[in-house]
Design a protein around this motif. Structure first.
Motif, PDB file in Angstrom:
ATOM      1  N   PHE A   1       1.143  -0.644  -0.069  1.00  0.00           N
ATOM      2  CA  PHE A   1       0.448   0.136  -0.175  1.00  0.00           C
ATOM      3  C   PHE A   1       0.899   1.389   0.061  1.00  0.00           C
ATOM      4  O   PHE A   1       2.093   1.083   0.631  1.00  0.00           O
ATOM      5  N   ASN A   2       0.166   2.266  -0.401  1.00  0.00           N
ATOM      6  CA  ASN A   2       1.475   3.783  -0.969  1.00  0.00           C
ATOM      7  C   ASN A   2       1.139   4.340   0.307  1.00  0.00           C
ATOM      8  O   ASN A   2       0.341   5.443   1.120  1.00  0.00           O
ATOM      9  N   ILE A   3       1.490   3.983   1.357  1.00  0.00           N
ATOM     10  CA  ILE A   3       1.626   4.242   3.034  1.00  0.00           C
ATOM     11  C   ILE A   3       3.411   4.338   3.643  1.00  0.00           C
ATOM     12  O   ILE A   3       4.019   3.363   2.954  1.00  0.00           O
ATOM     13  N   ASP A   4       3.069   4.962   4.988  1.00  0.00           N
ATOM     14  CA  ASP A   4       4.778   5.455   5.094  1.00  0.00           C
ATOM     15  C   ASP A   4       5.375   4.662   6.144  1.00  0.00           C
ATOM     16  O   ASP A   4       6.383   4.496   6.101  1.00  0.00           O
ATOM     17  N   ILE A   5       4.272   3.930   6.820  1.00  0.00           N
ATOM     18  CA  ILE A   5       4.421   2.950   7.844  1.00  0.00           C
ATOM     19  C   ILE A   5       2.670   2.447   7.814  1.00  0.00           C
ATOM     20  O   ILE A   5       1.943   2.475   7.873  1.00  0.00           O
ATOM     21  N   LEU A   6       3.233   0.943   8.732  1.00  0.00           N
ATOM     22  CA  LEU A   6       1.918  -0.218   8.377  1.00  0.00           C
ATOM     23  C   LEU A   6       2.051  -0.637   9.948  1.00  0.00           C
ATOM     24  O   LEU A   6       3.815  -1.054  10.629  1.00  0.00           O
ATOM     25  N   ASP A   7       0.990  -0.153  11.327  1.00  0.00           N
ATOM     26  CA  ASP A   7       1.640  -0.415  12.357  1.00  0.00           C
ATOM     27  C   ASP A   7       0.121  -1.049  12.494  1.00  0.00           C
ATOM     28  O   ASP A   7      -0.635  -1.622  12.069  1.00  0.00           O
ATOM     29  N   CYS A   8       0.915  -2.673  12.928  1.00  0.00           N
ATOM     30  CA  CYS A   8      -0.002  -4.382  13.286  1.00  0.00           C
ATOM     31  C   CYS A   8       0.906  -4.446  15.106  1.00  0.00           C
ATOM     32  O   CYS A   8       1.471  -3.795  15.508  1.00  0.00           O
ATOM     33  N   GLU A   9      -0.126  -5.099  14.978  1.00  0.00           N
ATOM     34  CA  GLU A   9      -0.548  -5.977  16.724  1.00  0.00           C
ATOM     35  C   GLU A   9       1.300  -7.253  16.630  1.00  0.00           C
ATOM     36  O   GLU A   9       0.908  -8.360  15.712  1.00  0.00           O
ATOM     37  N   PHE A  10       1.618  -7.184  17.862  1.00  0.00           N
ATOM     38  CA  PHE A  10       2.409  -8.288  18.139  1.00  0.00           C
ATOM     39  C   PHE A  10       2.592  -8.676  18.683  1.00  0.00           C
ATOM     40  O   PHE A  10       3.421 -10.295  20.046  1.00  0.00           O
ATOM     41  N   ALA A  11       2.477  -8.423  20.771  1.00  0.00           N
ATOM     42  CA  ALA A  11       2.465  -9.142  21.369  1.00  0.00           C
ATOM     43  C   ALA A  11       0.962  -9.980  21.817  1.00  0.00           C
ATOM     44  O   ALA A  11       1.360 -10.566  22.800  1.00  0.00           O
ATOM     45  N   GLY A  12      -0.148  -9.655  21.359  1.00  0.00           N
ATOM     46  CA  GLY A  12      -1.568 -10.212  21.514  1.00  0.00           C
ATOM     47  C   GLY A  12      -1.404 -11.298  20.665  1.00  0.00           C
ATOM     48  O   GLY A  12      -2.857 -11.898  20.331  1.00  0.00           O
ATOM     49  N   ASN A  13      -0.207 -11.141  19.759  1.00  0.00           N
ATOM     50  CA  ASN A  13      -0.566 -11.946  17.976  1.00  0.00           C
ATOM     51  C   ASN A  13       0.301 -12.678  17.971  1.00  0.00           C
ATOM     52  O   ASN A  13       1.520 -12.631  17.695  1.00  0.00           O
ATOM     53  N   ASP A  14       0.449 -14.076  18.482  1.00  0.00           N
ATOM     54  CA  ASP A  14       1.781 -14.875  18.181  1.00  0.00           C
ATOM     55  C   ASP A  14       2.572 -15.526  17.210  1.00  0.00           C
ATOM     56  O   ASP A  14       3.541 -15.084  16.837  1.00  0.00           O
ATOM     57  N   THR A  15       1.374 -14.741  16.484  1.00  0.00           N
ATOM     58  CA  THR A  15       1.505 -15.113  14.225  1.00  0.00           C
ATOM     59  C   THR A  15       2.318 -14.435  13.841  1.00  0.00           C
ATOM     60  O   THR A  15       3.413 -14.334  12.785  1.00  0.00           O
TER      61      THR A  15
END
Length: 314
Positions: A218-232
């Motif tokens: 995607f034409n974005i500068d930052i992709l923000d995702c979850e890593f603490a509550g999701n082991d995958t």
């Protein structure tokens, strides 16, 4: 390495205490959320957060926007699309962001340090449409998404012009569900980000197994995702690190599904893994998602823990 928040913070609505505020309430001019914004900003800054939000105190992430967009109406707590979606009737988040920025300026006695600032946040068009019921006009959700992107563009332009944010974030949690056409979602983000002069971030929580390779394009500068509550997701990031080019990753390192302070050792290990994969210069630490469901004390302690770990990399 810098830190931010995804957006929401526990809300504490205050009744008027001063004579002035009591008079304002009589005339319907008292803002019961203003004190909550102030407390949110001060809590974030006290905890060491670099890029703050206004706390998103005024309601859920959908109705906050759809309440002011012609073609959409509220039925109870639900949004219904009733006609063609058009330009918002007012600037939706500007006043709260202006006040939050004033509180921040006062906090630093008029001299906000380099690296500190505020971001504007909107709920993305795909998430709003998929959270709404189409009653008429649109035969396909995809057409509503693109029209809503054009509508939300007015809000993004106002944030950029009047707030001078560090960056603008679009919240699109529905993109991880498999329900949304990602080509249409990407086109909607293109509309929102067109001619934007500040960085654009997109927050997507949930399991990224089937969507990460598309989202990172995607034409974005930052992709923000979850890593603490999701082991995958940390494994997905590691396997696809070569695809993260010219982008930063918003690295959700606090589990926002629990109303308790995270294990320091667990978060330290998680952040260390993220740094190993991407390098500390390519990571923005934040919670997995908003902190609205946590108690105020727990929310603060979570943010304080995150920023203490951040300082280990300074």
């Amino acid at each position: 390495m810098i830190s931010t928040v995804v957006g929401s913070f526990p809300v504490e609505i205050k009744s008027p205490t001063t004579t002035k505020d009591k008079i304002l309430k009589v005339f319907g001019a008292y803002d019961s959320f203003k004190q909550s914004i102030k407390q949110t900003v001060i809590s974030q800054l006290d905890a060491g957060v670099d890029i703050i939000s206004d706390g998103q105190v005024r309601g859920d992430m959908v109705s906050t926007f759809t309440n002011f967009i012609p073609g959409m109406m509220l039925e109870g707590n639900n949004t219904v699309i009733t006609s063609k979606i058009r330009q918002p009737t007012k600037e939706i988040s500007i006043n709260d962001l202006k006040y939050a920025k004033k509180v921040m300026n006062d906090y630093f006695n008029g001299n906000i340090p380099k690296g500190k600032g505020i971001k504007g946040i909107i709920t993305g068009p795909s998430t709003i449409v998929y959270s709404s019921r189409i009653e008429s006009f649109y035969k396909h959700k995809e057409d509503a998404i693109l029209d809503l992107a054009r509508s939300l563009k007015y809000e993004v332009e106002a944030i950029e012009k009047k707030i001078n944010p560090v960056y603008i974030q679009v919240d699109e949690p529905f993109l991880s569900t498999g329900l949304v056409d990602l080509k249409v979602a990407s086109e909607a983000i293109d509309i929102i980000g067109e001619n934007l002069t500040v960085p654009l971030a997109m927050h997507v929580c949930g399991n990224l197994d089937s969507v990460f390779k598309d989202l990172i394009k995607f034409n974005i500068d930052i992709l923000d995702c979850e890593f603490a509550g999701n082991d995958t997701n940390i494994k997905i990031l590691e396997e696809n690190a070569s695809l993260v080019k010219n982008k930063k990753i918003g690295f959700g390192c606090l589990d926002t599904s629990i109303n308790e302070v995270d294990s320091k050792e667990k978060i330290e290990n998680l952040v260390a893994k993220g740094v190993e994969i991407l390098g500390k210069e390519n990571i923005i630490l934040d919670p997995d998602c908003g902190l609205r469901r946590a108690s105020k004390d727990v929310a603060f302690s979570k943010l304080k823990l995150m920023n203490n770990i951040k300082e280990e990399y300074s």
